[in-house]
Design a protein around this motif. Structure first.
Motif, PDB file in Angstrom:
ATOM      1  N   ARG A  17       0.825  -1.199   0.000  1.00 15.51           N
ATOM      2  CA  ARG A  17       0.000   0.000   0.000  1.00 15.51           C
ATOM      3  C   ARG A  17       0.869   1.263   0.000  1.00 15.51           C
ATOM      4  NH1 ARG A  17      -5.400  -0.510   1.484  1.00 15.51           N
ATOM      5  NH2 ARG A  17      -6.058  -2.670   1.700  1.00 15.51           N
ATOM      6  N   ARG A  66       7.718  -6.505  -5.933  1.00 16.65           N
ATOM      7  CA  ARG A  66       7.696  -7.701  -5.073  1.00 16.65           C
ATOM      8  C   ARG A  66       9.105  -8.072  -4.638  1.00 16.65           C
ATOM      9  NH1 ARG A  66       2.688  -9.287  -4.538  1.00 16.65           N
ATOM     10  NH2 ARG A  66       3.402 -10.714  -2.941  1.00 16.65           N
ATOM     11  N   ARG A  93       0.170 -12.326   1.845  1.00 16.24           N
ATOM     12  CA  ARG A  93      -0.456 -13.243   0.895  1.00 16.24           C
ATOM     13  C   ARG A  93       0.488 -14.387   0.517  1.00 16.24           C
ATOM     14  NH1 ARG A  93      -3.473  -9.495   1.749  1.00 16.24           N
ATOM     15  NH2 ARG A  93      -5.279  -8.850   0.551  1.00 16.24           N
ATOM     16  N   ASP A  94       1.795 -14.110   0.571  1.00 13.95           N
ATOM     17  CA  ASP A  94       2.801 -15.063   0.076  1.00 13.95           C
ATOM     18  C   ASP A  94       3.870 -15.336   1.131  1.00 13.95           C
ATOM     19  OD1 ASP A  94       3.836 -12.521   0.162  1.00 13.95           O
ATOM     20  OD2 ASP A  94       5.025 -12.726  -1.655  1.00 13.95           O
ATOM     21  N   ARG A 147      -2.382 -13.302 -10.594  1.00 14.88           N
ATOM     22  CA  ARG A 147      -1.180 -12.616 -11.090  1.00 14.88           C
ATOM     23  C   ARG A 147      -0.055 -13.633 -11.306  1.00 14.88           C
ATOM     24  NH1 ARG A 147      -0.604  -9.957  -5.372  1.00 14.88           N
ATOM     25  NH2 ARG A 147       0.549 -11.601  -4.348  1.00 14.88           N
TER      26      ARG A 147
HETATM   27  O1   DC Z   1      -3.737  -7.089   3.200  1.00 12.42           O
HETATM   28  P1   DC Z   1      -3.977  -5.814   2.426  1.00 12.42           P
HETATM   29  O2   DC Z   1      -5.383  -5.652   1.931  1.00 12.42           O
HETATM   30  O3   DC Z   1      -3.531  -4.588   3.150  1.00 12.42           O
HETATM   31  O4   DC Z   1      -3.038  -5.953   1.121  1.00 12.42           O
HETATM   32  C1   DC Z   1      -2.954  -4.933   0.162  1.00 12.42           C
HETATM   33  C2   DC Z   1      -2.634  -5.520  -1.198  1.00 12.42           C
HETATM   34  O5   DC Z   1      -1.300  -5.982  -1.243  1.00 12.42           O
HETATM   35  C3   DC Z   1      -3.535  -6.671  -1.633  1.00 12.42           C
HETATM   36  O6   DC Z   1      -4.124  -6.350  -2.891  1.00 12.42           O
HETATM   37  C4   DC Z   1      -2.615  -7.844  -1.784  1.00 12.42           C
HETATM   38  C5   DC Z   1      -1.233  -7.286  -1.771  1.00 12.42           C
HETATM   39  N1   DC Z   1      -0.303  -8.086  -0.955  1.00 12.42           N
HETATM   40  C6   DC Z   1       0.524  -8.960  -1.601  1.00 12.42           C
HETATM   41  O7   DC Z   1       0.431  -9.099  -2.822  1.00 12.42           O
HETATM   42  N2   DC Z   1       1.454  -9.668  -0.905  1.00 12.42           N
HETATM   43  C7   DC Z   1       1.546  -9.539   0.418  1.00 12.42           C
HETATM   44  N3   DC Z   1       2.465 -10.229   1.082  1.00 12.42           N
HETATM   45  C8   DC Z   1       0.686  -8.650   1.107  1.00 12.42           C
HETATM   46  C9   DC Z   1      -0.244  -7.938   0.395  1.00 12.42           C
END
Ligand code: DC
Length: 221
Positions: free
Chosen positions: A44, A108, A130-131, A183
């Motif tokens: 973000r 990333r 997420r990962d 993605r």
């Molecule tokens: O958890 P969040 O909604 O604040 O995450 C924001 C965005 O970042 C969401 O679209 C997924 C991405 N994200 C990611 O790709 N990998 C992560 N480790 C954390 C978040």
């Protein structure tokens, strides 16, 4: 006894928006007295910097360079290039732009590097994203993947995003779920050795308790 490295002292908490990740991760870190990192806030922050600098979030090259050059602190507050963006990173505008930024391989790569550095500096901790279990810390001691029904997730998020209507929040979650899962780089997936927890009808305390039991079983607490 295996040697504890920063990598295997990590508790990885992954899952989609509204799955309860942040609440659970914060509570687990507080109970363990360890550090906590919200990696979503890092993605973000990059989206925020791009928008503030007038850079199109779709411009992969420029956004990649912004990410590599920025200073970023994520703790209770999000401070990026010296600007406190704690509130702004949660705005609907940033939320709309963040998926494309998170799909950018250069972003990333840079953020994963910083996340691993953070784990070394803090000797591990609770990391949500997420990962985290699948890519960032494949050797994490505990990997939890939280889910909840689409309706429940939309209800939870609309309670946080008071300025957005439920339908708008539900549509936004569905769009981000799709973007995050499809993605090319590090899509949202459940790590093979992660424990899947459906939080739909569980209380926060129940989920926190369950994660703490996994932490104890892993010999981390
Ligand atoms: O958890 P969040 O909604 O604040 O995450 C924001 C965005 O970042 C969401 O679209 C997924 C991405 N994200 C990611 O790709 N990998 C992560 N480790 C954390 C978040």
């Amino acid at each position: 006894m295996p040697v504890l490295t920063p990598d295997n002292r990590v508790v990885a908490i992954d899952g989609p928006a509204g799955s309860g990740k942040s609440t659970v991760a914060r509570a687990v870190a507080a109970r363990l007295g360890t550090a906590y990192l919200d990696t979503g806030a890092m993605y973000r922050a990059v989206a925020f910097v791009a928008m503030r600098s007038g850079v199109d979030p779709e411009d992969a090259e420029l956004v990649g360079r912004l990410a590599a050059g920025m200073t970023l602190e994520v703790s209770d507050r999000v401070v990026v290039n010296g600007v406190d963006a704690t509130i702004e990173v949660r705005s609907p505008e940033v939320t709309r732009a963040v998926s494309v930024v998170a799909a950018n391989p250069r972003v990333r790569e840079e953020l994963v590097r910083r996340q691993r550095e953070w784990a070394v500096e803090h000797s591990g901790g609770v990391v949500e994203g997420r990962d985290i279990g699948s890519v960032v810390f494949p050797g994490a001691a505990v990997k939890v993947y939280l889910t909840a029904s689409d309706e429940e997730r939309a209800v939870r998020r609309s309670q946080e995003m008071l300025e957005m209507h439920y339908d708008e929040v539900a549509a936004d979650i569905a769009r981000r779920d799709h973007a995050d899962s499809t993605r090319a780089h590090a899509p949202l997936t459940v790590a093979e050795d992660a424990v899947l927890v459906d939080t739909t009808s569980r209380s926060i305390d129940q989920v926190v308790q369950l994660v703490l039991e996994l932490v104890a079983e892993a010999g981390l607490a």
